[in-house]
Design a protein around this motif. Sequence first.
Motif, short mmCIF file in Angstrom:
data_model
loop_
_atom_site.label_atom_id
_atom_site.label_comp_id
_atom_site.label_asym_id
_atom_site.label_seq_id
_atom_site.Cartn_x
_atom_site.Cartn_y
_atom_site.Cartn_z
N LYS A 137 -6.94 7.35 -4.30
CA LYS A 137 -6.40 6.21 -5.04
C LYS A 137 -6.70 4.94 -4.27
O LYS A 137 -6.55 4.90 -3.05
CB LYS A 137 -4.89 6.37 -5.24
N GLY A 138 -7.11 3.89 -4.98
CA GLY A 138 -7.57 2.69 -4.29
C GLY A 138 -8.79 3.07 -3.47
O GLY A 138 -9.74 3.66 -4.01
N TRP A 142 0.82 -1.22 0.00
CA TRP A 142 0.00 0.00 0.00
C TRP A 142 0.85 1.27 0.00
O TRP A 142 0.48 2.28 -0.60
CB TRP A 142 -0.99 0.00 1.15
N ARG A 143 2.02 1.22 0.64
CA ARG A 143 2.88 2.41 0.65
C ARG A 143 3.41 2.72 -0.75
O ARG A 143 3.37 3.86 -1.21
CB ARG A 143 4.04 2.23 1.63
N LYS A 144 3.89 1.69 -1.43
CA LYS A 144 4.39 1.89 -2.80
C LYS A 144 3.26 2.34 -3.72
O LYS A 144 3.44 3.21 -4.58
CB LYS A 144 5.00 0.59 -3.34
N MET A 145 2.08 1.75 -3.55
CA MET A 145 0.93 2.12 -4.37
C MET A 145 0.60 3.59 -4.19
O MET A 145 0.37 4.33 -5.16
CB MET A 145 -0.27 1.24 -4.00
N LEU A 146 0.60 4.08 -2.94
CA LEU A 146 0.24 5.47 -2.67
C LEU A 146 1.33 6.45 -3.10
O LEU A 146 1.04 7.59 -3.45
CB LEU A 146 -0.09 5.65 -1.18
N LYS A 147 2.59 5.99 -3.08
CA LYS A 147 3.68 6.86 -3.53
C LYS A 147 3.80 6.87 -5.06
O LYS A 147 4.59 7.59 -5.62
CB LYS A 147 5.01 6.38 -2.92
N ASN A 148 2.97 6.04 -5.71
CA ASN A 148 3.01 5.88 -7.16
C ASN A 148 4.34 5.29 -7.61
O ASN A 148 4.85 5.59 -8.69
CB ASN A 148 2.74 7.20 -7.89
N VAL A 179 -5.41 12.09 -8.64
CA VAL A 179 -4.40 12.47 -7.64
C VAL A 179 -3.63 13.69 -8.13
O VAL A 179 -3.03 13.67 -9.20
CB VAL A 179 -3.42 11.31 -7.37
N LYS A 180 -3.66 14.76 -7.33
CA LYS A 180 -2.92 15.98 -7.65
C LYS A 180 -1.49 15.90 -7.14
O LYS A 180 -0.58 16.51 -7.70
CB LYS A 180 -3.60 17.20 -7.01
N LYS A 181 -1.30 15.17 -6.03
CA LYS A 181 0.02 15.12 -5.40
C LYS A 181 0.15 13.80 -4.64
O LYS A 181 -0.69 13.48 -3.80
CB LYS A 181 0.16 16.31 -4.44
N TYR A 182 1.20 13.05 -4.97
CA TYR A 182 1.44 11.78 -4.28
C TYR A 182 2.32 12.01 -3.04
O TYR A 182 3.24 12.82 -3.07
CB TYR A 182 2.14 10.79 -5.21
N PRO A 183 2.04 11.29 -1.95
CA PRO A 183 2.87 11.45 -0.75
C PRO A 183 4.21 10.74 -0.90
O PRO A 183 4.30 9.69 -1.54
CB PRO A 183 2.03 10.78 0.35
N LYS A 184 5.27 11.33 -0.31
CA LYS A 184 6.58 10.68 -0.34
C LYS A 184 6.71 9.70 0.82
O LYS A 184 7.32 8.65 0.69
CB LYS A 184 7.69 11.74 -0.26
N LYS A 185 6.12 10.07 1.96
CA LYS A 185 6.14 9.19 3.14
C LYS A 185 4.74 9.13 3.73
O LYS A 185 4.43 9.82 4.70
CB LYS A 185 7.12 9.73 4.18
N PRO A 186 3.84 8.32 3.12
CA PRO A 186 2.45 8.29 3.59
C PRO A 186 2.34 7.80 5.03
O PRO A 186 2.99 6.83 5.42
CB PRO A 186 1.77 7.30 2.62
N LYS A 187 1.55 8.53 5.82
CA LYS A 187 1.29 8.10 7.20
C LYS A 187 -0.21 7.92 7.36
O LYS A 187 -1.01 8.77 6.99
CB LYS A 187 1.86 9.09 8.22
N SER A 188 -0.57 6.77 7.93
CA SER A 188 -1.97 6.36 7.99
C SER A 188 -2.71 7.01 9.15
O SER A 188 -2.21 7.05 10.28
CB SER A 188 -2.02 4.84 8.10
N LEU A 189 -3.90 7.53 8.88
CA LEU A 189 -4.74 8.15 9.90
C LEU A 189 -5.55 7.07 10.63
O LEU A 189 -6.27 6.29 10.01
CB LEU A 189 -5.69 9.16 9.25
N ASN A 190 -5.42 7.02 11.95
CA ASN A 190 -6.23 6.14 12.79
C ASN A 190 -7.25 7.01 13.52
O ASN A 190 -6.90 7.74 14.45
CB ASN A 190 -5.33 5.41 13.79
#
Length: 263
Positions: free
Chosen positions: A237-238, A166-172, A211-222
């Motif tokens: 995305k997803g 999921w991290r790679k997917m979100l970072k594109n 997606v306008k901007k992909y995250p470099k270090k996505p952090k998940s919201l709990n």
Amino acid sequence: MQYQGVLKKMKTENLDEIQYYLDMKTDFLNMNQLLNKEISISFIKYECLNCHLEKTVYRQGFCKSCFFDIPQAADWIMKPELSKAHLDIEERDLAYEKSVQLRPHIVYLANSSNVKVGVTRKGQVPTRWIDQGAHEAIEIVETPNRYLAGITEVALKEFVADKTNWRKMLKNDIEEVSLIEWREKLKEFIPEEAKAYFIENNSETHLNFPVKKYPKKPKSLNLIKTPKYTGKLVGIKGQYLIFDDETVFNVRSNEGLVVSIEV
């Protein structure tokens, strides 16, 4: 504007750019229209998607008692190879199991972070691929039931992944591959019972996410630990909402949470 409802996975529409919709009971939000806007998400309470009682969600949007009781959460959902309806064997509710398992199923290859193999009901194409954040996908086998698709997936995941990073997917961060070449490479490893259902000469499906901007270090919201979050929505995305500060929120893994969304 404020909206309130129980979270369920976003509905999607595969247009030139994928459209996302959030069903909030009284309102139907087109999430694409919220891109580049600041939104607040607040956790209010739990609501089981099956019994609708205010009970802590255990898995898949269901409370613990529903999760271990209803056919929609049985083991064959996550592990298609455990399907038994074709043998007339009941696990939790044979009528329901037949209605799902004895339909055409697709074994596919998708590229969301790397090549992966998966199974879905034929009617869930391309929804399943969108939910996984796949930029491209291809159908490789169409079986008459879930069991045959399941044993095909088990055989093929010896050679390709069956999970999305999921991290790679979100970072594109996506590997450039030919799914057609992979289909041909994997053909010989399809189980004998499913070989007749191999699909030849079809092409890849390409998907375009808003997606306008992909995250470099996505952090998940709990939302349980952080009951209120405010941020600028910059992508979807997803089943993830992506925010400007690199926070990401997986709507599907938070099914069963009643939230308010303020725009």
